[in-house]
Write an enzyme that holds these catalytic residues in place. Sequence first.
Site, short mmCIF file in Angstrom:
data_model
loop_
_atom_site.label_atom_id
_atom_site.label_comp_id
_atom_site.label_asym_id
_atom_site.label_seq_id
_atom_site.Cartn_x
_atom_site.Cartn_y
_atom_site.Cartn_z
N CYS A 391 0.87 -1.06 -0.04
CA CYS A 391 0.02 0.00 -0.03
C CYS A 391 1.02 1.22 0.01
O CYS A 391 1.47 1.64 -1.00
CB CYS A 391 -1.00 0.00 1.04
SG CYS A 391 -2.17 1.15 0.99
N HIS A 515 -3.31 -4.77 0.14
CA HIS A 515 -2.95 -5.41 1.50
C HIS A 515 -3.26 -6.89 1.24
O HIS A 515 -4.04 -7.38 1.77
CB HIS A 515 -3.60 -4.91 2.63
CG HIS A 515 -3.49 -3.30 2.80
ND1 HIS A 515 -2.41 -3.02 3.76
CD2 HIS A 515 -3.90 -2.37 2.58
CE1 HIS A 515 -2.44 -1.74 3.90
NE2 HIS A 515 -3.43 -1.23 3.11
N GLU A 517 -1.67 -8.98 3.08
CA GLU A 517 -1.64 -9.57 4.47
C GLU A 517 -3.00 -9.98 4.94
O GLU A 517 -2.97 -10.97 5.96
CB GLU A 517 -0.56 -8.71 5.22
CG GLU A 517 -1.36 -7.46 5.66
CD GLU A 517 -0.94 -6.44 4.65
OE1 GLU A 517 -1.25 -5.25 5.05
OE2 GLU A 517 -0.49 -6.62 3.58
#
Length: 555
Positions: A391, A515, A517
Amino acid sequence: MPKEPETEYDPSLGRKFIFVTGGVMSGLGKGITAASTGRLLSNAGFDVTAVKIDPYLNVDAGTMNPYQHGEVYVLKDGGEVDLDLGNYERFLGEDMTSDHNVTTGKSYQHVIEKERSGDYLGETVQIIPHITDDIKRRIREAAAGTDVCIVEVGGTVGDIEGMPYLEALRQFAHEEASDDILFTHVTLVPYSKNGEQKTKPTQHSVKELRSIGLQPDVLVGRCSDELELATKEKIALFCDVPTTAVFSNPDVDDIYHVPLVVQEEGLDQHVMEQLDLDEEAIKPTERNNTWRELVTRERTSSADIALVGKYDLEDAYMSVHEALKHAGIETQTEVTVQWVDSDEMLDHHEDRLREADGVVVPGGFGSRGIAGKLKAIEYCREHNVPFLGLCLGFQMAVVEHAKNVLGFTEAHSAELQPETPHPVIDILPEQYDVETMGGTMRLGAHETNIAPNTLAATVYDGTVCTERHRHRYEVNPEYIDELEAGALSFSGQANNRMEILERCDHPFFLGTQFHPEFRSRPDRASPPFVSFLKSLDSTLDARSLTVSTSEEVQI
């Protein structure tokens, strides 16, 4: 049971409920206790979901400072929620929605909107029954279609903002069959100076809970070690529960080992017996052991990763830490994350990068620490250090390229430097007229098209991926031709939005506007993180050559 006249919702939906409360202090690990219980019930064959209750007045977590509440976790539907929802997704392997996060802001906003529209037909609108009814409705709707719903009440018993929720749970227990409800209370069991486990904090916490009309069925003691039998017996005596209902949740090196620890204590079996589920559970010898096999997998290599951020708080980057851990499980790598403060990067942190096997620059907001992040990215680019930008890290990789490769020395993000003559990162077109902050960014799961024969295509093993977003600014389309004139290319796009960047002159240099993650799981590690770790060994020779050449030049 009849439908509630006010909500017109059938409260029989959702078979079993486990309510998890906490006492003595916040941050004890209620969420991990709840998630671990859910993991074990899932292993036993039950469909489990979870709800996190946050008593703050915010409608969601989107506008909160990570220093106060940890990272803002993003769900697939764009919900900005508490980080505990991330633990639920990782432990349960289920994707949650905004409905699984109940906040005071949501509940009061809904009730007030109904009052303003005349839905209450002249009634005096009060916390009881209107707010408590709304809380119960939200829990039941989130639980619909599952076997067990685990509900964690944030904060600590006795907090004034949590009182409506505890009252709602008291009513909930009154409305449901006794074997459909289980109250679990997590408390602190500290040591005295002479090494004795002290039960008084637990006693006072349970006393507070009982004064509200709630009696815990299960007590979980958070202590650095397992609770001694004498400690359990004393807690049982003064808190009016059987000794067999008092469990330990000691400190462990890895949170993914907590389900294994509490299983050894018999927590899952006790819960199933209390909820009358033990006869329906899969036999212990036939249960899914994938979780145990994953979290105890042998590590055959190690890696030191520098995480360059501005929040000196691990919870602020929890999902990044966990995604690295998941990638470590898949690649059998023991990952050590070294914190590098981007605010101090320019002064004396470059040595930390020299020692790192790879560098991750995560997301964030605000201009503080940006110069350090740019310096870290420049170092990775020049020294062939594996780089993963997420990001804001992706955006700063674009800025660094524009500044130091293209020669646009004053290039920057318009978000961080509005007066820049070269806004290579600019606001999203649909954001021009947005005046409010909460819930107005590009949020949630979106699809990205990946160019074939690129690093990104190798990473994702295909030409499309779906990942979660949380940003308001992006690559300025007016600069794309110039940005791609050299070694940098945008290998992932969503229409005219640049989603993934990479460099053809670097062993591993990858940035994502999204993102990744947030979708990483212990049994389904995020592709960018896995590829990042796999690249570490293959880049050592290239890095050594670059460093040697650099040192010769300096001499």
